[in-house]
Design a protein around this motif. Structure first.
Motif, PDB file in Angstrom:
ATOM      1  N   LEU A   1      -6.210  12.071 -54.073  1.00 22.98           N
ATOM      2  CA  LEU A   1      -6.537  11.112 -53.014  1.00 22.98           C
ATOM      3  C   LEU A   1      -5.281  10.634 -52.300  1.00 22.98           C
ATOM      4  O   LEU A   1      -5.283  10.462 -51.076  1.00 22.98           O
ATOM      5  CB  LEU A   1      -7.309   9.927 -53.601  1.00 22.98           C
ATOM      6  CG  LEU A   1      -8.745  10.248 -54.049  1.00 22.98           C
ATOM      7  CD1 LEU A   1      -9.359   9.058 -54.754  1.00 22.98           C
ATOM      8  CD2 LEU A   1      -9.609  10.676 -52.860  1.00 22.98           C
ATOM      9  N   HIS A   2      -4.207  10.434 -53.044  1.00 26.67           N
ATOM     10  CA  HIS A   2      -2.941  10.049 -52.389  1.00 26.67           C
ATOM     11  C   HIS A   2      -2.427  11.174 -51.490  1.00 26.67           C
ATOM     12  O   HIS A   2      -1.938  10.916 -50.379  1.00 26.67           O
ATOM     13  CB  HIS A   2      -1.895   9.679 -53.440  1.00 26.67           C
ATOM     14  CG  HIS A   2      -2.046   8.291 -53.977  1.00 26.67           C
ATOM     15  ND1 HIS A   2      -1.864   7.167 -53.195  1.00 26.67           N
ATOM     16  CD2 HIS A   2      -2.382   7.831 -55.204  1.00 26.67           C
ATOM     17  CE1 HIS A   2      -2.059   6.077 -53.920  1.00 26.67           C
ATOM     18  NE2 HIS A   2      -2.386   6.459 -55.147  1.00 26.67           N
TER      19      HIS A   2
ATOM     20  N   TRP B   1     -12.513   3.556 -53.071  1.00 28.88           N
ATOM     21  CA  TRP B   1     -11.205   3.829 -52.465  1.00 28.88           C
ATOM     22  C   TRP B   1     -11.203   3.299 -51.036  1.00 28.88           C
ATOM     23  O   TRP B   1     -12.201   3.429 -50.317  1.00 28.88           O
ATOM     24  CB  TRP B   1     -10.911   5.329 -52.469  1.00 28.88           C
ATOM     25  CG  TRP B   1      -9.434   5.648 -52.497  1.00 28.88           C
ATOM     26  CD1 TRP B   1      -8.627   5.933 -51.437  1.00 28.88           C
ATOM     27  CD2 TRP B   1      -8.597   5.705 -53.656  1.00 28.88           C
ATOM     28  NE1 TRP B   1      -7.353   6.176 -51.861  1.00 28.88           N
ATOM     29  CE2 TRP B   1      -7.298   6.044 -53.226  1.00 28.88           C
ATOM     30  CE3 TRP B   1      -8.818   5.508 -55.016  1.00 28.88           C
ATOM     31  CZ2 TRP B   1      -6.227   6.187 -54.102  1.00 28.88           C
ATOM     32  CZ3 TRP B   1      -7.761   5.656 -55.893  1.00 28.88           C
ATOM     33  CH2 TRP B   1      -6.473   5.988 -55.426  1.00 28.88           C
TER      34      TRP B   1
ATOM     35  N   PHE C   1      -9.750   3.420 -47.240  1.00 29.08           N
ATOM     36  CA  PHE C   1      -9.122   4.323 -46.282  1.00 29.08           C
ATOM     37  C   PHE C   1      -8.946   3.622 -44.939  1.00 29.08           C
ATOM     38  O   PHE C   1      -9.675   2.684 -44.601  1.00 29.08           O
ATOM     39  CB  PHE C   1      -9.983   5.576 -46.073  1.00 29.08           C
ATOM     40  CG  PHE C   1     -10.082   6.474 -47.271  1.00 29.08           C
ATOM     41  CD1 PHE C   1      -9.166   7.489 -47.483  1.00 29.08           C
ATOM     42  CD2 PHE C   1     -11.105   6.297 -48.197  1.00 29.08           C
ATOM     43  CE1 PHE C   1      -9.258   8.315 -48.588  1.00 29.08           C
ATOM     44  CE2 PHE C   1     -11.202   7.124 -49.304  1.00 29.08           C
ATOM     45  CZ  PHE C   1     -10.283   8.134 -49.504  1.00 29.08           C
ATOM     46  N   TYR C   2      -8.009   4.115 -44.182  1.00 29.70           N
ATOM     47  CA  TYR C   2      -7.801   3.653 -42.814  1.00 29.70           C
ATOM     48  C   TYR C   2      -8.062   4.815 -41.860  1.00 29.70           C
ATOM     49  O   TYR C   2      -7.944   5.966 -42.230  1.00 29.70           O
ATOM     50  CB  TYR C   2      -6.370   3.129 -42.621  1.00 29.70           C
ATOM     51  CG  TYR C   2      -6.067   1.919 -43.472  1.00 29.70           C
ATOM     52  CD1 TYR C   2      -6.323   0.638 -43.015  1.00 29.70           C
ATOM     53  CD2 TYR C   2      -5.547   2.067 -44.761  1.00 29.70           C
ATOM     54  CE1 TYR C   2      -6.058  -0.480 -43.806  1.00 29.70           C
ATOM     55  CE2 TYR C   2      -5.279   0.967 -45.564  1.00 29.70           C
ATOM     56  CZ  TYR C   2      -5.538  -0.303 -45.077  1.00 29.70           C
ATOM     57  OH  TYR C   2      -5.286  -1.393 -45.866  1.00 29.70           O
TER      58      TYR C   2
ATOM     59  N   ALA D   1     -10.742  10.198 -40.429  1.00 28.50           N
ATOM     60  CA  ALA D   1      -9.736  10.317 -41.482  1.00 28.50           C
ATOM     61  C   ALA D   1     -10.335  10.796 -42.797  1.00 28.50           C
ATOM     62  O   ALA D   1      -9.598  11.141 -43.726  1.00 28.50           O
ATOM     63  CB  ALA D   1      -9.041   8.974 -41.696  1.00 28.50           C
ATOM     64  N   LEU D   2     -11.670  10.830 -42.882  1.00 27.40           N
ATOM     65  CA  LEU D   2     -12.335  11.232 -44.125  1.00 27.40           C
ATOM     66  C   LEU D   2     -12.775  12.682 -44.113  1.00 27.40           C
ATOM     67  O   LEU D   2     -13.357  13.164 -45.096  1.00 27.40           O
ATOM     68  CB  LEU D   2     -13.556  10.337 -44.372  1.00 27.40           C
ATOM     69  CG  LEU D   2     -13.288   8.830 -44.443  1.00 27.40           C
ATOM     70  CD1 LEU D   2     -14.579   8.075 -44.655  1.00 27.40           C
ATOM     71  CD2 LEU D   2     -12.279   8.506 -45.540  1.00 27.40           C
TER      72      LEU D   2
ATOM     73  N   HIS E   1     -11.226  -1.105 -54.087  1.00 22.69           N
ATOM     74  CA  HIS E   1     -10.175  -0.090 -54.155  1.00 22.69           C
ATOM     75  C   HIS E   1      -9.677   0.038 -55.596  1.00 22.69           C
ATOM     76  O   HIS E   1      -9.126  -0.904 -56.168  1.00 22.69           O
ATOM     77  CB  HIS E   1      -9.019  -0.485 -53.231  1.00 22.69           C
ATOM     78  CG  HIS E   1      -7.973   0.581 -53.083  1.00 22.69           C
ATOM     79  ND1 HIS E   1      -8.268   1.882 -52.743  1.00 22.69           N
ATOM     80  CD2 HIS E   1      -6.615   0.530 -53.222  1.00 22.69           C
ATOM     81  CE1 HIS E   1      -7.157   2.586 -52.670  1.00 22.69           C
ATOM     82  NE2 HIS E   1      -6.145   1.793 -52.957  1.00 22.69           N
TER      83      HIS E   1
ATOM     84  N   LEU F   1     -12.962  15.141 -47.279  1.00 21.06           N
ATOM     85  CA  LEU F   1     -12.760  14.359 -48.500  1.00 21.06           C
ATOM     86  C   LEU F   1     -13.567  14.899 -49.674  1.00 21.06           C
ATOM     87  O   LEU F   1     -13.064  14.985 -50.794  1.00 21.06           O
ATOM     88  CB  LEU F   1     -13.102  12.881 -48.244  1.00 21.06           C
ATOM     89  CG  LEU F   1     -13.003  11.952 -49.461  1.00 21.06           C
ATOM     90  CD1 LEU F   1     -11.603  11.988 -50.065  1.00 21.06           C
ATOM     91  CD2 LEU F   1     -13.384  10.523 -49.069  1.00 21.06           C
TER      92      LEU F   1
ATOM     93  N   VAL G   1      -4.583  11.216 -48.308  1.00 18.20           N
ATOM     94  CA  VAL G   1      -4.236  10.135 -47.376  1.00 18.20           C
ATOM     95  C   VAL G   1      -2.963  10.479 -46.620  1.00 18.20           C
ATOM     96  O   VAL G   1      -2.845  10.230 -45.417  1.00 18.20           O
ATOM     97  CB  VAL G   1      -4.073   8.797 -48.138  1.00 18.20           C
ATOM     98  CG1 VAL G   1      -3.441   7.736 -47.242  1.00 18.20           C
ATOM     99  CG2 VAL G   1      -5.432   8.307 -48.640  1.00 18.20           C
ATOM    100  N   GLN G   2      -2.017  11.083 -47.309  1.00 14.04           N
ATOM    101  CA  GLN G   2      -0.723  11.371 -46.689  1.00 14.04           C
ATOM    102  C   GLN G   2      -0.753  12.600 -45.779  1.00 14.04           C
ATOM    103  O   GLN G   2      -0.155  12.597 -44.693  1.00 14.04           O
ATOM    104  CB  GLN G   2       0.329  11.558 -47.780  1.00 14.04           C
ATOM    105  CG  GLN G   2       1.749  11.691 -47.233  1.00 14.04           C
ATOM    106  CD  GLN G   2       2.784  11.658 -48.332  1.00 14.04           C
ATOM    107  OE1 GLN G   2       2.444  11.566 -49.517  1.00 14.04           O
ATOM    108  NE2 GLN G   2       4.056  11.751 -47.953  1.00 14.04           N
TER     109      GLN G   2
END
Length: 325
Positions: A252-253, A141, A143-144, A149-150, A107, A153, A256-257
């Motif tokens: 990227l932040h 990076w 990720f969860y 979730a990707l 990460h 991307l 994710v949010q």
């Protein structure tokens, strides 16, 4: 091949001026024979070394070498803090970072290479990156939420690249689904994502970026391409890398949010094929229709035969109708 005395020699020759073997030996605290061996190493990297008896050695035109300290100086305190690693030569920056992931978290890890000998693009295509000409960069990076979730991307990474280039004055950049950055329909940069981890939980993604910076000629590339230099931009590769990392951190932040859906409209503003007639080449068939952009998860939307359908990634290629043979 890591940073060694070869790197020191390259920095001496980067000014494009002649340097005698004796002067190089004094700078490097080496014998003439040792300098000669290092010069052979320079040529092995694909660098064209010019020799003139009585004057010495030079690299015509000089080199714009990458410098970790010069990159890090342009980065504020970030979360995560980027750990930038520079290599003289690698088969693939993505492959190297994927190997690192087997031992530790990657990460925020960044791998750069002056020359990439076996770089890959989407659908197994080769990505050429001669010594000191382009940016070959991979970022790790965490990720969860797994593969779901990707979604989108690669499109988000394209947006980050577009804004990084705009920050440096590069105009008229457009995006091609799912991972190309274009100018006037020619490829300026490409993106390759590779994932390792839990398909439904935590996972690491390696974000690979190849960007043509100084490249002027390459007969081996089998598609229309362009470089920043060809477009008239003379930019430092260190500045380019730093700006890319800043924008990647930002986007990227946000991804994710909020997910890709929050950036969908912005992506479509740069979409090269928006509302254009296209061919969609699938593994078993070819579809012709109007490209209507992407949906909330980044799938391509095609209007054809009175229907509107969404297509996700995989073995899919997008072409303008005009390229039909």
């Amino acid at each position: 091949m890591s940073l060694t005395s070869l790197n020191q020699l390259l920095h001496l020759l980067a000014d494009g001026q002649f340097h005698s073997g004796t002067a190089l030996g004094q700078h490097l605290s080496m014998t003439r024979a040792a300098v000669w061996k290092q010069l052979k190493g320079v040529e092995a990297l694909g660098v064209n070394l010019h020799r003139v008896r009585g004057r010495g050695y030079r690299i015509s035109g000089g080199l714009d070498l990458l410098d970790v300290e010069a990159i890090q100086r342009q980065l504020p305190i970030l979360d995560p803090s980027f750990n930038v690693q520079l290599y003289m030569s690698l088969p693939s920056t993505n492959q190297t970072l994927m190997q690192h992931q087997q031992q530790r978290s990657i990460h925020g890890d960044v791998v750069l290479a002056e020359v990439q000998t076996s770089g890959r693009g989407r659908l197994g295509r080769q990505w050429q990156s001669p010594f000191g000409q382009n940016v070959a960069l991979s970022l790790g990076w965490h990720f969860y939420g797994g593969a779901v979730a990707l979604e989108g991307l690669s499109l988000v990474v394209g947006l980050a690249l577009t804004h990084a280039l705009a920050d440096m004055g590069v105009k008229q950049v457009q995006l091609k689904w799912p991972n190309d950055v274009l100018v006037d329909g020619k490829k300026l940069a490409g993106i390759l994502l590779e994932m390792r981890g839990d398909a439904t939980g935590p996972c690491h993604v390696v974000i690979g970026i190849g960007l043509n910076v100084h490249l002027m000629h390459d007969d081996a590339i089998d598609q229309p391409w362009v470089s920043l230099a060809q477009l008239g931009y003379q930019l430092s590769r260190n500045d380019v890398v730093a700006q890319i990392l800043l924008r990647l951190n930002e986007y990227l932040h946000e991804f994710v949010q909020h997910g890709f859906g929050a950036m969908r409209d912005e992506w479509q503003q740069y979409h090269y094929y928006q509302d254009q007639k296209v061919q969609l080449l699938l593994p078993t068939k070819c579809i012709e229709g109007i490209c209507r952009g992407v949906n909330q998860v980044g799938a391509l939307i095609i209007e054809h035969s009175g229907m509107i359908e969404a297509y996700s990634g995989g073995e899919i290629s997008l072409r303008p109708i005009e390229e039909r043979q």
